[in-house]
Design a protein around this motif. Structure first.
Motif, PDB file in Angstrom:
ATOM      1  N   ALA A  14      10.971   2.280   1.283  1.00 32.66           N
ATOM      2  CA  ALA A  14      10.304   1.049   0.848  1.00 32.66           C
ATOM      3  C   ALA A  14       9.411   0.487   1.950  1.00 32.66           C
ATOM      4  O   ALA A  14       8.273   0.074   1.699  1.00 32.66           O
ATOM      5  CB  ALA A  14      11.354   0.013   0.428  1.00 32.66           C
ATOM      6  N   ALA A  15       9.924   0.477   3.187  1.00 37.32           N
ATOM      7  CA  ALA A  15       9.127  -0.028   4.305  1.00 37.32           C
ATOM      8  C   ALA A  15       7.894   0.836   4.533  1.00 37.32           C
ATOM      9  O   ALA A  15       6.788   0.332   4.783  1.00 37.32           O
ATOM     10  CB  ALA A  15       9.986  -0.075   5.574  1.00 37.32           C
ATOM     11  N   ALA A  16       8.057   2.157   4.434  1.00 38.72           N
ATOM     12  CA  ALA A  16       6.937   3.066   4.630  1.00 38.72           C
ATOM     13  C   ALA A  16       5.881   2.883   3.538  1.00 38.72           C
ATOM     14  O   ALA A  16       4.674   2.865   3.815  1.00 38.72           O
ATOM     15  CB  ALA A  16       7.436   4.518   4.642  1.00 38.72           C
ATOM     16  N   PHE A  17       6.336   2.736   2.298  1.00 40.37           N
ATOM     17  CA  PHE A  17       5.400   2.575   1.181  1.00 40.37           C
ATOM     18  C   PHE A  17       4.602   1.278   1.321  1.00 40.37           C
ATOM     19  O   PHE A  17       3.367   1.276   1.207  1.00 40.37           O
ATOM     20  CB  PHE A  17       6.171   2.572  -0.138  1.00 40.37           C
ATOM     21  CG  PHE A  17       5.297   2.420  -1.352  1.00 40.37           C
ATOM     22  CD1 PHE A  17       4.653   3.517  -1.898  1.00 40.37           C
ATOM     23  CD2 PHE A  17       5.112   1.178  -1.934  1.00 40.37           C
ATOM     24  CE1 PHE A  17       3.840   3.387  -3.014  1.00 40.37           C
ATOM     25  CE2 PHE A  17       4.294   1.033  -3.041  1.00 40.37           C
ATOM     26  CZ  PHE A  17       3.661   2.145  -3.583  1.00 40.37           C
ATOM     27  N   VAL A  18       5.290   0.183   1.588  1.00 38.46           N
ATOM     28  CA  VAL A  18       4.619  -1.118   1.673  1.00 38.46           C
ATOM     29  C   VAL A  18       3.644  -1.156   2.850  1.00 38.46           C
ATOM     30  O   VAL A  18       2.503  -1.614   2.715  1.00 38.46           O
ATOM     31  CB  VAL A  18       5.664  -2.255   1.792  1.00 38.46           C
ATOM     32  CG1 VAL A  18       4.983  -3.587   2.100  1.00 38.46           C
ATOM     33  CG2 VAL A  18       6.466  -2.361   0.499  1.00 38.46           C
ATOM     34  N   SER A  19       4.072  -0.656   4.004  1.00 40.71           N
ATOM     35  CA  SER A  19       3.193  -0.709   5.177  1.00 40.71           C
ATOM     36  C   SER A  19       1.988   0.217   5.010  1.00 40.71           C
ATOM     37  O   SER A  19       0.873  -0.107   5.448  1.00 40.71           O
ATOM     38  CB  SER A  19       3.966  -0.347   6.454  1.00 40.71           C
ATOM     39  OG  SER A  19       4.523   0.950   6.369  1.00 40.71           O
ATOM     40  N   GLY A  20       2.182   1.378   4.372  1.00 36.82           N
ATOM     41  CA  GLY A  20       1.056   2.268   4.110  1.00 36.82           C
ATOM     42  C   GLY A  20       0.045   1.641   3.175  1.00 36.82           C
ATOM     43  O   GLY A  20      -1.172   1.725   3.387  1.00 36.82           O
ATOM     44  N   LEU A  21       0.552   0.965   2.135  1.00 35.47           N
ATOM     45  CA  LEU A  21      -0.342   0.317   1.177  1.00 35.47           C
ATOM     46  C   LEU A  21      -1.084  -0.854   1.824  1.00 35.47           C
ATOM     47  O   LEU A  21      -2.293  -1.034   1.619  1.00 35.47           O
ATOM     48  CB  LEU A  21       0.476  -0.173  -0.014  1.00 35.47           C
ATOM     49  CG  LEU A  21      -0.295  -0.555  -1.278  1.00 35.47           C
ATOM     50  CD1 LEU A  21      -1.128   0.618  -1.774  1.00 35.47           C
ATOM     51  CD2 LEU A  21       0.666  -1.026  -2.359  1.00 35.47           C
ATOM     52  N   LEU A  22      -0.383  -1.649   2.623  1.00 38.25           N
ATOM     53  CA  LEU A  22      -1.025  -2.772   3.311  1.00 38.25           C
ATOM     54  C   LEU A  22      -2.114  -2.289   4.264  1.00 38.25           C
ATOM     55  O   LEU A  22      -3.170  -2.920   4.394  1.00 38.25           O
ATOM     56  CB  LEU A  22       0.025  -3.590   4.075  1.00 38.25           C
ATOM     57  CG  LEU A  22       0.961  -4.448   3.223  1.00 38.25           C
ATOM     58  CD1 LEU A  22       2.027  -5.102   4.107  1.00 38.25           C
ATOM     59  CD2 LEU A  22       0.176  -5.513   2.464  1.00 38.25           C
ATOM     60  N   THR A  23      -1.852  -1.165   4.929  1.00 36.38           N
ATOM     61  CA  THR A  23      -2.852  -0.620   5.850  1.00 36.38           C
ATOM     62  C   THR A  23      -4.146  -0.279   5.127  1.00 36.38           C
ATOM     63  O   THR A  23      -5.246  -0.628   5.589  1.00 36.38           O
ATOM     64  CB  THR A  23      -2.296   0.649   6.537  1.00 36.38           C
ATOM     65  OG1 THR A  23      -1.131   0.306   7.284  1.00 36.38           O
ATOM     66  CG2 THR A  23      -3.339   1.250   7.478  1.00 36.38           C
ATOM     67  N   VAL A  24      -4.025   0.376   3.973  1.00 38.06           N
ATOM     68  CA  VAL A  24      -5.229   0.770   3.233  1.00 38.06           C
ATOM     69  C   VAL A  24      -5.956  -0.462   2.692  1.00 38.06           C
ATOM     70  O   VAL A  24      -7.194  -0.510   2.694  1.00 38.06           O
ATOM     71  CB  VAL A  24      -4.866   1.741   2.102  1.00 38.06           C
ATOM     72  CG1 VAL A  24      -6.065   2.026   1.224  1.00 38.06           C
ATOM     73  CG2 VAL A  24      -4.342   3.036   2.683  1.00 38.06           C
ATOM     74  N   LEU A  25      -5.218  -1.469   2.245  1.00 34.36           N
ATOM     75  CA  LEU A  25      -5.870  -2.700   1.788  1.00 34.36           C
ATOM     76  C   LEU A  25      -6.646  -3.356   2.920  1.00 34.36           C
ATOM     77  O   LEU A  25      -7.763  -3.865   2.717  1.00 34.36           O
ATOM     78  CB  LEU A  25      -4.821  -3.665   1.221  1.00 34.36           C
ATOM     79  CG  LEU A  25      -4.139  -3.221  -0.082  1.00 34.36           C
ATOM     80  CD1 LEU A  25      -3.076  -4.222  -0.498  1.00 34.36           C
ATOM     81  CD2 LEU A  25      -5.164  -3.049  -1.201  1.00 34.36           C
ATOM     82  N   MET A  26      -6.083  -3.334   4.126  1.00 33.69           N
ATOM     83  CA  MET A  26      -6.799  -3.874   5.285  1.00 33.69           C
ATOM     84  C   MET A  26      -8.046  -3.049   5.598  1.00 33.69           C
ATOM     85  O   MET A  26      -9.104  -3.597   5.947  1.00 33.69           O
ATOM     86  CB  MET A  26      -5.870  -3.911   6.507  1.00 33.69           C
ATOM     87  CG  MET A  26      -4.758  -4.939   6.399  1.00 33.69           C
ATOM     88  SD  MET A  26      -3.600  -4.855   7.791  1.00 33.69           S
ATOM     89  CE  MET A  26      -4.686  -5.310   9.147  1.00 33.69           C
ATOM     90  N   VAL A  27      -7.942  -1.727   5.458  1.00 31.30           N
ATOM     91  CA  VAL A  27      -9.111  -0.861   5.671  1.00 31.30           C
ATOM     92  C   VAL A  27     -10.205  -1.210   4.669  1.00 31.30           C
ATOM     93  O   VAL A  27     -11.387  -1.322   5.029  1.00 31.30           O
ATOM     94  CB  VAL A  27      -8.709   0.622   5.549  1.00 31.30           C
ATOM     95  CG1 VAL A  27      -9.951   1.509   5.500  1.00 31.30           C
ATOM     96  CG2 VAL A  27      -7.830   1.031   6.714  1.00 31.30           C
TER      97      VAL A  27
END
Length: 348
Positions: A132-145
């Motif tokens: 869950a932590a990996a999924f959320v942080s990966g998604l947040l990273t792409v949104l920031m990109v």
């Protein structure tokens, strides 16, 4: 041959190869069980083929049904996600060197997983904490990109790739910092960053399945638009393609399936780079063929790689990401050389 027939023929051949790969992978392992016993156990699980007195132990049955089979199904799903994401990224970014980690998904997911492990929070929501932590942080990273790369309502391909590379490098350094600061969890973090399907269960496969099932139709729906985008964004727009919507939907779908795969497998690189390009060499540049075949091809690639990872140095296991990199890195170098030669001839 008409397109539907080509899709059916190539997909049928690819599915046959996937079936052979699954059969081969199920038949071998470190437990040393005879192939006949492995398949007797599997057939016994079918409702109409149950024998009254099985000649195997409960442990042997658990090894086949709960360890091998679940791991192989997860390998197919992870490979399918990375393969379709690679096709999506290469289609909208118009670059055969793009892969599912171009926009920082891998490093972003690694940060979430490493934070949970470093601070000893793995038991917060049980086995789902790290995924869950990996999924959320990966998604947040792409949104920031996306936010940083967007300008005047548009995302230029060059800006998007450069922003992703910057985030990938920064977050990768952050993960390295956590590894250097961690004492008890350093091996666990490293093993996750290197990628592995070890100790994964049916629950992990069920976590990835809905993302794979939802991502494929979305990316496939834009296959014709991606064909037109190979002519350039301006030409595609003149031919009726909503370029910005296509980029947004395909990149989001590709990111979601990548984050889902990475959240359970760790970082397994080069699958999304190698598979779509091999498919392109086989069937040509039509994304209506490349997208579905990349899904099947990704599953085949990861099943082979994971089988070698768990059997080549048995009883020790090679991290899956290491094995895919050993194959993918030379291929990437060859692809770069081939692309450079093509540019030198004016074939860009």
């Amino acid at each position: 041959m008409k397109l539907p027939l080509r899709v059916a023929a190539w997909s049928g051949a690819a599915l046959m190869l996937l079936t052979v790969s699954v059969v081969w992978s199920l038949s071998i392992g470190s437990a040393g069980m005879p192939v006949a016993k492995v398949w007797s156990i599997l057939i016994h699980q079918l409702p109409f083929f149950r024998s009254s007195e099985p000649d195997w132990t409960p442990l042997e049955e658990a090894i086949v049904t709960q360890v091998r089979l679940s791991r192989i199904v997860l390998a197919v799903l992870v490979g399918a996600c990375l393969g379709m994401a690679g096709a999506g990224f290469q289609g909208v970014l118009r670059n055969p060197l793009a892969d599912p980690y171009t926009l920082g998904v891998a490093s972003g997911s690694s940060v979430g997983a490493a934070l949970v492990m470093t601070f000893g929070l793995q038991a917060m929501i049980g086995m789902w904490t790290v995924p869950a932590a990996a999924f959320v942080s990966g998604l947040l990273t792409v949104l920031m990109v996306f936010v940083f790369a967007r300008s005047n309502g548009q995302m230029a391909v060059e800006t998007l790739i450069l922003t992703g590379v910057i985030f990938q490098a920064f977050l990768g350094a952050f993960v390295s910092l956590m590894i250097s600061m961690s004492d008890d969890e350093v091996n666990r973090i490293l093993f996750w960053v290197l990628g592995s399907l070890s100790k994964r269960t049916w629950d992990h496969a069920l976590l990835v399945l809905p993302f794979a099932a939802a991502g494929l139709p979305v990316i496939a729906a834009f296959a014709s638009a991606m064909n037109l985008m190979t002519l350039g964004e301006r030409h595609a727009a003149h031919l009726g393609v909503n370029v910005e919507r296509t980029k947004l939907f395909v990149l989001l779908a590709s990111t979601l399936v990548t984050a889902a795969a990475v959240s359970v497998s760790g970082v397994v690189g080069f699958v999304g780079l190698v598979v779509p390009h091999l498919i392109r060499l086989l069937v040509g540049p039509d994304y209506r063929l490349i997208v579905p075949l990349s899904v099947i091809g990704g599953g085949i690639y990861v099943v082979w790689a994971d089988t070698l990872a768990r059997t080549a140095l048995s009883p020790k296991e090679i991290p899956l990401g290491v094995l895919t990199a050993l194959v993918g890195a030379p291929f990437f170098a060859w692809l770069l050389k081939r692309r450079k030669a093509g540019l030198g001839r004016g074939d860009a």
